[in-house]
Design a protein around this motif. Structure first.
Motif, mmCIF file in Angstrom:
data_model
loop_
_atom_site.group_PDB
_atom_site.id
_atom_site.type_symbol
_atom_site.label_atom_id
_atom_site.label_comp_id
_atom_site.label_asym_id
_atom_site.label_seq_id
_atom_site.Cartn_x
_atom_site.Cartn_y
_atom_site.Cartn_z
ATOM 1 N N LEU A 213 2.681 -4.203 74.270
ATOM 2 C CA LEU A 213 1.257 -4.192 73.951
ATOM 3 C C LEU A 213 0.917 -2.983 73.096
ATOM 4 O O LEU A 213 0.173 -3.096 72.105
ATOM 5 N N GLU A 214 1.454 -1.825 73.456
ATOM 6 C CA GLU A 214 1.202 -0.621 72.675
ATOM 7 C C GLU A 214 1.869 -0.708 71.303
ATOM 8 O O GLU A 214 1.302 -0.265 70.303
ATOM 9 N N ALA A 215 3.071 -1.270 71.264
ATOM 10 C CA ALA A 215 3.747 -1.426 69.976
ATOM 11 C C ALA A 215 2.929 -2.317 69.050
ATOM 12 O O ALA A 215 2.781 -2.031 67.854
ATOM 13 N N GLY A 216 2.371 -3.398 69.594
ATOM 14 C CA GLY A 216 1.534 -4.279 68.785
ATOM 15 C C GLY A 216 0.257 -3.603 68.342
ATOM 16 O O GLY A 216 -0.183 -3.768 67.195
ATOM 17 N N ARG A 217 -0.348 -2.803 69.235
ATOM 18 C CA ARG A 217 -1.585 -2.104 68.874
ATOM 19 C C ARG A 217 -1.326 -1.093 67.766
ATOM 20 O O ARG A 217 -2.090 -1.021 66.784
ATOM 21 N N VAL A 218 -0.273 -0.309 67.911
ATOM 22 C CA VAL A 218 0.043 0.691 66.884
ATOM 23 C C VAL A 218 0.383 0.012 65.565
ATOM 24 O O VAL A 218 -0.016 0.478 64.488
ATOM 25 N N LEU A 219 1.111 -1.100 65.622
ATOM 26 C CA LEU A 219 1.455 -1.828 64.403
ATOM 27 C C LEU A 219 0.207 -2.339 63.704
ATOM 28 O O LEU A 219 0.086 -2.247 62.475
#
Length: 275
Positions: A213-219
């Protein structure tokens, strides 16, 4: 191989498309996306800003949280529900490898979820078209792409949970708890540990990569702002260490790993004989 995977994918797609709760959550996502866009555009007009910046930023959290929950629940209801009804045993009795069943199920479930998300984003994009500029297209593409990737990782993780769980209710409960952990608990844990452990930007990056979820948000945020200003000091570290292209590639590869890894675990579970 292609025929078997396609047959399973089509079957899972039809089942998911007919599920009332999937349709209900799809409608909810569309309404929320439209509402968030309208509110953000109103705020942007009040501040005198142009483009989709405020609306795009507002859609990031919605695009990460709700689709990931939908994906986890959709994946959790797949193999566990089919095992409860004896369908999985019958399916695996055919001359079909478990890995092909897993890939077909993932493609069908992810495809149905992507269709639902596309309809929801369609409502938001219609509203954004009034203020969008040509330079906003990459940001919108990054937002939609990150959302689709997070949703796919949710389906894969949910399918792995379902494959290893004893029943549908257990799989749904574990997946719901896992979503709460990833969406809320993980951030709280990092916030609590950061001052005492001195994680630093490198430790924070590891934390981001451990949470799809964090990886998607940062991306998504990086796609809307390639200079990384929206990410603060962490964005500056990320760009200085990897560059814009390298950072995007790293986050995208991480989300791919969050799909491939759980699907491999699901295939291993279905390869067991005690179904």
């Amino acid at each position: 191989m292609t025929r078997a995977v396609g047959a399973v994918a089509a079957w899972e797609y039809r089942l998911a498309a007919r599920a009332r709760w999937v349709l209900a959550m799809g409608v909810a996502f569309a309404l929320l996306a439209a509402a968030v866009t309208v509110l953000a555009l109103g705020t942007a007009r009040g501040l005198g800003s142009t483009g989709i910046g405020p609306a795009g930023a507002a859609l990031v959290n919605l695009g990460v949280l709700l689709p990931s929950l939908m994906g986890l629940l959709l994946g959790a209801g797949s193999f566990a529900g089919e095992r409860d009804h004896g369908i999985l045993t019958m399916l695996l009795a055919q001359p079909v490898r478990p890995s092909r069943v897993v890939v077909g199920a993932f493609l069908g479930l992810a495809g149905s979820l992507w269709t639902t998300l596309a309809i929801g984003y369609g409502a938001a994009l219609v509203l954004l078209s009034a203020v969008a500029r040509a330079e906003d297209v990459p940001a919108l593409a990054a937002l939609v792409g990150a959302t689709f990737a997070v949703a796919a990782s949710g389906v894969a993780v949910g399918a792995a949970v379902a494959a290893w769980s004893g029943g549908r209710l257990q799989a749904l409960a574990i997946s719901t708890g896992l979503w709460i952990l990833l969406a809320l608990g993980f951030d709280l844990a990092l916030a609590a540990l950061a001052p005492t452990v001195h994680l630093g930007p490198g430790g924070l990056l590891v934390g981001v990569l451990l949470n799809p979820l964090e990886a998607g948000r940062v991306l998504a945020l990086l796609g809307t702002d390639l200079e990384g200003t929206a990410l603060g000091p962490f964005g500056a570290y990320l760009l200085a260490r990897f560059g814009a292209g390298g950072a995007v590639a790293l986050l995208a590869a991480d989300l791919v790993a969050w799909v491939v890894g759980p699907l491999a675990l699901a295939s291993r579970a279905l390869a067991r004989r005690d179904l």
